[in-house]
Design a protein around this motif. Structure first.
Motif, PDB file in Angstrom:
ATOM      1  N   THR A 123      -9.495   1.056  -1.048  1.00 27.63           N
ATOM      2  CA  THR A 123     -10.294   1.690  -2.100  1.00 27.63           C
ATOM      3  C   THR A 123      -9.478   1.638  -3.378  1.00 27.63           C
ATOM      4  N   THR A 124     -10.065   1.115  -4.451  1.00 29.43           N
ATOM      5  CA  THR A 124      -9.351   1.000  -5.724  1.00 29.43           C
ATOM      6  C   THR A 124     -10.126   1.691  -6.837  1.00 29.43           C
ATOM      7  N   GLY A 125      -9.396   2.070  -7.871  1.00 31.24           N
ATOM      8  CA  GLY A 125     -10.018   2.713  -9.012  1.00 31.24           C
ATOM      9  C   GLY A 125     -10.471   1.729 -10.062  1.00 31.24           C
ATOM     10  N   THR A 126     -10.293   0.449  -9.805  1.00 31.23           N
ATOM     11  CA  THR A 126     -10.690  -0.602 -10.736  1.00 31.23           C
ATOM     12  C   THR A 126     -11.160  -1.803  -9.932  1.00 31.23           C
ATOM     13  N   GLY A 162       5.215  -4.143  -1.337  1.00 31.86           N
ATOM     14  CA  GLY A 162       5.806  -4.537  -2.608  1.00 31.86           C
ATOM     15  C   GLY A 162       6.494  -3.358  -3.273  1.00 31.86           C
ATOM     16  N   GLN A 163       6.334  -3.263  -4.588  1.00 28.56           N
ATOM     17  CA  GLN A 163       6.980  -2.192  -5.354  1.00 28.56           C
ATOM     18  C   GLN A 163       5.952  -1.486  -6.246  1.00 28.56           C
ATOM     19  N   PRO A 164       5.085  -0.681  -5.648  1.00 27.21           N
ATOM     20  CA  PRO A 164       4.104   0.052  -6.462  1.00 27.21           C
ATOM     21  C   PRO A 164       4.786   1.082  -7.352  1.00 27.21           C
ATOM     22  N   GLU A 210      -0.004  -1.770 -10.807  1.00 25.17           N
ATOM     23  CA  GLU A 210      -0.170  -2.329 -12.147  1.00 25.17           C
ATOM     24  C   GLU A 210      -1.330  -3.327 -12.186  1.00 25.17           C
ATOM     25  N   ASP A 211      -1.138  -4.495 -11.577  1.00 23.84           N
ATOM     26  CA  ASP A 211      -2.201  -5.501 -11.660  1.00 23.84           C
ATOM     27  C   ASP A 211      -2.448  -6.228 -10.344  1.00 23.84           C
ATOM     28  N   GLY A 245      -8.231  -5.387 -11.849  1.00 25.76           N
ATOM     29  CA  GLY A 245      -8.681  -5.540 -13.224  1.00 25.76           C
ATOM     30  C   GLY A 245      -7.866  -4.749 -14.219  1.00 25.76           C
ATOM     31  N   ALA A 246      -7.219  -3.692 -13.762  1.00 25.95           N
ATOM     32  CA  ALA A 246      -6.387  -2.855 -14.634  1.00 25.95           C
ATOM     33  C   ALA A 246      -5.485  -2.010 -13.744  1.00 25.95           C
TER      34      ALA A 246
END
Length: 259
Positions: free
Chosen positions: A241-244, A41-43, A64-65, A14-15
């Motif tokens: 686990t994600t922050g968004t 990928g390329q974080p 990013e997204d 989401g963000a």
């Protein structure tokens, strides 16, 4: 036993924000990593930190997204099957620190709510025989139903509902073991006989001075599991686990026997 592991993850976020991924088979006692590769990928940022009890690693990223991940490995499992009936309970006063902390209730495993049930239902049993009886009780009294539980479901909820998925089975057995003064913790694993194929949650119990893998769903044995991570409950071993907010696009897990 040798197994091949293939995982694909694709999530829209989401963000922009942090993400923690825990999906790599650990270099741990009882198993050997033959080969392993991961493409993230390329974080914007990528780092690694040790997992709980030094088992496995957490990959920490800033994204990013989107999260995209491909993981592949071959693992040889050398640990033998576990005969719980031959294992003894360790007196609390003789337990090491890494076992003592797993006697305590945690977010999803309210061990203090099961003391009376364990004392009455499993009275007269000790050590591994008691764990085996509790494992059999959980497997026999729960129905495996996908989608019936969520991130708020606890061991007490599962006990009352009588159904759930692997993490619910694991949380309930952990709570019963801790109520019986037997240290227990959750373990995330890969196993080829899990249906439907997915990340799998089982239990480690501390008996006879060591940790032993037990699957309350009955789908896997200690000799055919590849250990990923351990912790107090699912909070510590979540594969992502994600922050968004994270919107699932693709998630596949395939575990294949090679011998």
């Amino acid at each position: 036993m040798r197994m091949k592991i293939d995982v694909v993850l694709d999530y829209r976020l989401g963000a922009a924000g942090p993400a923690i991924v825990v999906i790599e088979a650990a270099g741990a006692e009882g198993q050997t990593l033959i080969s392993a590769s991961i493409d993230l990928g390329q974080p914007a940022h990528l780092g690694r930190v040790p997992g709980e009890e030094g088992i496995g690693e957490r990959i920490v990223m800033r994204l990013e997204d989107r999260l995209t991940c491909r993981y592949g490995a071959e693992v040889e499992v050398t640990r033998p099957p576990v005969d719980l009936s031959r294992l003894d309970a360790v007196p609390v006063e003789h337990m090491p620190g890494d076992a003592l902390r797993y006697l305590l209730p945690s977010r999803y495993c309210e061990a203090d709510r099961f003391t009376n049930f364990v004392c009455s239902r499993f009275d007269g049993l000790q050590g591994g025989a008691k764990v085996a009886a509790m494992r059999d009780w959980v497997e026999g009294h729960l129905a495996y139903v996908s989608g019936i539980s969520d991130g708020n479901t606890t061991a007490a909820d599962t006990f009352l509902e009588g159904r759930g998925v692997c993490r619910d089975y694991a949380h309930l057995l952990i709570a019963l073991c801790r109520a019986a003064q037997i240290p227990a913790r959750i373990a995330s694993v890969y196993a080829p006989d899990v249906e439907p194929q997915d990340f799998h949650a089982v239990v480690q119990v501390y008996l006879s001075g060591d940790w032993h893998l037990v699957d309350p769903t009955g789908m896997a044995g200690a000799d055919n599991m590849a250990l990923v991570a351990v912790g107090r409950d699912a909070t510590d071993v979540a594969f992502l686990t994600t922050g968004t907010a994270a919107d699932l696009q693709v998630q596949t897990v395939k575990v294949t026997r090679l011998d």
